[in-house]
Scaffold this motif. Sequence first.
Motif, PDB file in Angstrom:
ATOM      1  N   ILE A   1      42.625  38.089  52.233  1.00 16.96           N
ATOM      2  CA  ILE A   1      43.481  38.480  51.107  1.00 16.96           C
ATOM      3  C   ILE A   1      42.885  37.998  49.786  1.00 16.96           C
ATOM      4  CG2 ILE A   1      44.902  36.415  51.425  1.00 16.96           C
ATOM      5  CD1 ILE A   1      46.031  39.865  50.140  1.00 16.96           C
ATOM      6  N   VAL A   2      42.253  36.819  49.792  1.00 16.51           N
ATOM      7  CA  VAL A   2      41.615  36.333  48.567  1.00 16.51           C
ATOM      8  C   VAL A   2      40.447  37.234  48.188  1.00 16.51           C
ATOM      9  CG1 VAL A   2      40.318  34.417  47.557  1.00 16.51           C
ATOM     10  CG2 VAL A   2      42.365  33.947  48.905  1.00 16.51           C
ATOM     11  N   ALA A   3      39.667  37.651  49.167  1.00 19.67           N
ATOM     12  CA  ALA A   3      38.535  38.530  48.884  1.00 19.67           C
ATOM     13  C   ALA A   3      39.006  39.868  48.324  1.00 19.67           C
ATOM     14  CB  ALA A   3      37.718  38.746  50.158  1.00 19.67           C
ATOM     15  N   LEU A   4      40.044  40.439  48.920  1.00 21.39           N
ATOM     16  CA  LEU A   4      40.550  41.732  48.460  1.00 21.39           C
ATOM     17  C   LEU A   4      41.044  41.654  47.019  1.00 21.39           C
ATOM     18  CD1 LEU A   4      41.409  44.665  48.987  1.00 21.39           C
ATOM     19  CD2 LEU A   4      43.559  43.769  49.914  1.00 21.39           C
ATOM     20  N   ILE A   5      41.884  40.651  46.733  1.00 21.95           N
ATOM     21  CA  ILE A   5      42.438  40.538  45.385  1.00 21.95           C
ATOM     22  C   ILE A   5      41.346  40.221  44.371  1.00 21.95           C
ATOM     23  CG2 ILE A   5      44.067  39.270  43.946  1.00 21.95           C
ATOM     24  CD1 ILE A   5      45.360  41.141  45.950  1.00 21.95           C
ATOM     25  N   SER A   6      40.390  39.381  44.757  1.00 19.42           N
ATOM     26  CA  SER A   6      39.347  38.963  43.815  1.00 19.42           C
ATOM     27  C   SER A   6      38.433  40.111  43.441  1.00 19.42           C
ATOM     28  CB  SER A   6      38.538  37.818  44.418  1.00 19.42           C
ATOM     29  OG  SER A   6      39.359  36.700  44.687  1.00 19.42           O
ATOM     30  N   ILE A   7      38.003  40.897  44.424  1.00 19.50           N
ATOM     31  CA  ILE A   7      37.092  41.999  44.096  1.00 19.50           C
ATOM     32  C   ILE A   7      37.805  43.076  43.279  1.00 19.50           C
ATOM     33  CG2 ILE A   7      37.486  43.376  46.190  1.00 19.50           C
ATOM     34  CD1 ILE A   7      34.442  43.859  46.233  1.00 19.50           C
ATOM     35  N   LEU A   8      39.088  43.297  43.573  1.00 21.30           N
ATOM     36  CA  LEU A   8      39.848  44.244  42.758  1.00 21.30           C
ATOM     37  C   LEU A   8      40.024  43.718  41.338  1.00 21.30           C
ATOM     38  CD1 LEU A   8      42.614  45.440  45.251  1.00 21.30           C
ATOM     39  CD2 LEU A   8      40.605  46.693  44.476  1.00 21.30           C
ATOM     40  N   LEU A   9      40.259  42.404  41.223  1.00 22.27           N
ATOM     41  CA  LEU A   9      40.404  41.816  39.894  1.00 22.27           C
ATOM     42  C   LEU A   9      39.114  41.938  39.095  1.00 22.27           C
ATOM     43  CD1 LEU A   9      42.250  40.162  37.991  1.00 22.27           C
ATOM     44  CD2 LEU A   9      41.310  38.099  39.023  1.00 22.27           C
ATOM     45  N   GLY A  10      37.978  41.652  39.748  1.00 22.53           N
ATOM     46  CA  GLY A  10      36.701  41.782  39.047  1.00 22.53           C
ATOM     47  C   GLY A  10      36.408  43.201  38.630  1.00 22.53           C
ATOM     48  N   VAL A  11      36.691  44.144  39.519  1.00 25.03           N
ATOM     49  CA  VAL A  11      36.446  45.553  39.197  1.00 25.03           C
ATOM     50  C   VAL A  11      37.321  46.008  38.035  1.00 25.03           C
ATOM     51  CG1 VAL A  11      36.721  47.896  40.092  1.00 25.03           C
ATOM     52  CG2 VAL A  11      35.615  46.149  41.498  1.00 25.03           C
ATOM     53  N   ILE A  12      38.603  45.656  38.089  1.00 25.51           N
ATOM     54  CA  ILE A  12      39.529  46.115  37.042  1.00 25.51           C
ATOM     55  C   ILE A  12      39.187  45.488  35.698  1.00 25.51           C
ATOM     56  CG2 ILE A  12      41.942  46.029  36.310  1.00 25.51           C
ATOM     57  CD1 ILE A  12      42.701  46.215  39.283  1.00 25.51           C
ATOM     58  N   LEU A  13      38.931  44.176  35.687  1.00 28.76           N
ATOM     59  CA  LEU A  13      38.593  43.521  34.419  1.00 28.76           C
ATOM     60  C   LEU A  13      37.313  44.102  33.813  1.00 28.76           C
ATOM     61  CD1 LEU A  13      39.398  39.749  35.092  1.00 28.76           C
ATOM     62  CD2 LEU A  13      40.574  41.315  33.537  1.00 28.76           C
ATOM     63  N   ALA A  14      36.303  44.276  34.658  1.00 31.00           N
ATOM     64  CA  ALA A  14      35.038  44.805  34.148  1.00 31.00           C
ATOM     65  C   ALA A  14      35.202  46.220  33.626  1.00 31.00           C
ATOM     66  CB  ALA A  14      33.978  44.753  35.243  1.00 31.00           C
ATOM     67  N   PHE A  15      35.913  47.050  34.349  1.00 29.16           N
ATOM     68  CA  PHE A  15      36.061  48.450  33.941  1.00 29.16           C
ATOM     69  C   PHE A  15      36.895  48.567  32.670  1.00 29.16           C
ATOM     70  CE2 PHE A  15      37.854  52.732  34.208  1.00 29.16           C
ATOM     71  CZ  PHE A  15      36.693  53.463  34.410  1.00 29.16           C
ATOM     72  N   GLN A  16      38.010  47.840  32.606  1.00 28.41           N
ATOM     73  CA  GLN A  16      38.876  47.919  31.439  1.00 28.41           C
ATOM     74  C   GLN A  16      38.224  47.305  30.205  1.00 28.41           C
ATOM     75  OE1 GLN A  16      41.705  49.531  31.151  1.00 28.41           O
ATOM     76  NE2 GLN A  16      41.709  50.172  33.291  1.00 28.41           N
ATOM     77  N   SER A  17      37.342  46.338  30.409  1.00 26.96           N
ATOM     78  CA  SER A  17      36.656  45.723  29.259  1.00 26.96           C
ATOM     79  C   SER A  17      35.460  46.546  28.812  1.00 26.96           C
ATOM     80  CB  SER A  17      36.195  44.306  29.621  1.00 26.96           C
ATOM     81  OG  SER A  17      37.276  43.502  30.024  1.00 26.96           O
ATOM     82  N   ALA A  18      34.797  47.171  29.747  1.00 29.18           N
ATOM     83  CA  ALA A  18      33.565  47.891  29.406  1.00 29.18           C
ATOM     84  C   ALA A  18      33.844  49.148  28.602  1.00 29.18           C
ATOM     85  CB  ALA A  18      32.805  48.242  30.685  1.00 29.18           C
ATOM     86  N   ILE A  19      34.962  49.814  28.864  1.00 31.09           N
ATOM     87  CA  ILE A  19      35.246  51.079  28.167  1.00 31.09           C
ATOM     88  C   ILE A  19      35.380  50.873  26.657  1.00 31.09           C
ATOM     89  CG2 ILE A  19      36.945  52.917  27.918  1.00 31.09           C
ATOM     90  CD1 ILE A  19      37.381  52.838  30.901  1.00 31.09           C
ATOM     91  N   PRO A  20      36.225  49.959  26.170  1.00 35.66           N
ATOM     92  CA  PRO A  20      36.292  49.804  24.703  1.00 35.66           C
ATOM     93  C   PRO A  20      35.039  49.163  24.106  1.00 35.66           C
ATOM     94  CG  PRO A  20      37.670  48.173  25.788  1.00 35.66           C
ATOM     95  CD  PRO A  20      37.205  49.114  26.849  1.00 35.66           C
ATOM     96  N   MET A  21      34.379  48.240  24.840  1.00 37.07           N
ATOM     97  CA  MET A  21      33.192  47.584  24.290  1.00 37.07           C
ATOM     98  C   MET A  21      31.991  48.530  24.250  1.00 37.07           C
ATOM     99  SD  MET A  21      33.540  43.741  25.884  1.00 37.07           S
ATOM    100  CE  MET A  21      32.246  43.095  24.826  1.00 37.07           C
ATOM    101  N   ARG A  22      32.038  49.571  25.049  1.00 34.62           N
ATOM    102  CA  ARG A  22      30.933  50.532  25.050  1.00 34.62           C
ATOM    103  C   ARG A  22      30.883  51.306  23.735  1.00 34.62           C
ATOM    104  NH1 ARG A  22      29.733  54.913  29.924  1.00 34.62           N
ATOM    105  NH2 ARG A  22      27.532  55.242  29.405  1.00 34.62           N
ATOM    106  N   GLN A  23      32.020  51.408  23.064  1.00 30.48           N
ATOM    107  CA  GLN A  23      32.047  52.108  21.791  1.00 30.48           C
ATOM    108  C   GLN A  23      31.197  51.406  20.735  1.00 30.48           C
ATOM    109  OE1 GLN A  23      36.139  52.486  20.709  1.00 30.48           O
ATOM    110  NE2 GLN A  23      36.706  53.590  22.578  1.00 30.48           N
ATOM    111  N   PHE A  24      31.014  50.086  20.931  1.00 29.76           N
ATOM    112  CA  PHE A  24      30.214  49.305  19.992  1.00 29.76           C
ATOM    113  C   PHE A  24      28.844  48.933  20.579  1.00 29.76           C
ATOM    114  CE2 PHE A  24      34.730  48.382  19.476  1.00 29.76           C
ATOM    115  CZ  PHE A  24      34.931  48.740  18.153  1.00 29.76           C
ATOM    116  N   GLY A  25      28.530  49.481  21.744  1.00 31.73           N
ATOM    117  CA  GLY A  25      27.271  49.171  22.386  1.00 31.73           C
ATOM    118  C   GLY A  25      27.187  47.747  22.884  1.00 31.73           C
TER     119      GLY A  25
END
Length: 362
Positions: A160-184
Amino acid sequence: MVKTEAQFIPSNNNASFELRGDLTLSTVPALWRVVRKTEWANAQIDASGIVRCDGAGAALLFELVQRGAQLQHIPEQSQRLLQALNPEQALLPSAGKKRVNAISQLGLNTFNTLADFKLQISFLGAIAQAIADTLRQPKTFRIRDFLQQCELVGANAVPIVALISILLGVILAFQSAIPMRQFGAELYVANLLGLSLIRELGPLITAILLAGRTGAAFAAEIGTMKVNEEVNALVTFGFDPMRFLVLPRLMAGVLMAPLLTLFAEVVGLFGGALVMKGFGIPFATFWSQVSTQVDLVDLFTGLSKAAIFGFIVASVGCLRGLNTGNGASAVGAATTQAVVQTLVLLVIADGLFAVVAYHMGW
């Protein structure tokens, strides 16, 4: 007390019969045969000779009344039991819930809060005493129970820790990368993800998972033992519940929480690296950015926080289990209280830890 056999005796006075003796469960069966074979319409029965009467005797008297007999001189106790069987007797209304005004309710809540705080302080003192006794006598520490709890708390929680952690990493990275990509600046998502996971989200998410999984299990397990009088049995046989039940679980929680946190951080970073790979950032670049942002102080801070969180989860679960009331509902109430209180304490401890780390320059 000597039992007097109940019997019907033909009367010499105005009554047709005299009823004497004990009308109890052990004596009335023989009288039922007499009652069913005899015609009781308009018969007068002198009941002054009844010595004792219970529910079975009251049922016999009620049957006589239903068959037309007239009971005279009934003793007060028998009269009360007979009256309770009268279907026309109005049921006593239940007492309404007493209303408590706001000031009284505030005082009651304050008293309960202070009593609970005192209980927690006493429990911490009992833990310290159990640890001191164990250090003086290391052979009394139950290694087998400790290893078993490590398996239940740590190894069994890995999926359960592995499942939640990998989902957390994926979501944080994806949600952060989209707006930051606008500024390169999507490269710096690795810095953000590494710092947030290692210092804050890794320990906190792991502790919340342990609160819902391990803390609740501790409270339910020890609470069930308390309801079944198993804890009292341990005390009777000379076993200290603190050293026998609490200490192995507490040590397992303190040890396994940092290890699970470290595992959660690695898995979360791996999930973030997979997302950044999709944005064209290689794994080597991702890990290089993380290593430049995160140092040993950040790692030590996160693991220290995880150890404190593990202590909170295990101690609150054991405390609520040992203070479970009576009945099956009490176990559920203790489990719910353990989870809720653990979550509140985790948030408070996390806030205090952030303030201390800020002033210490960590």
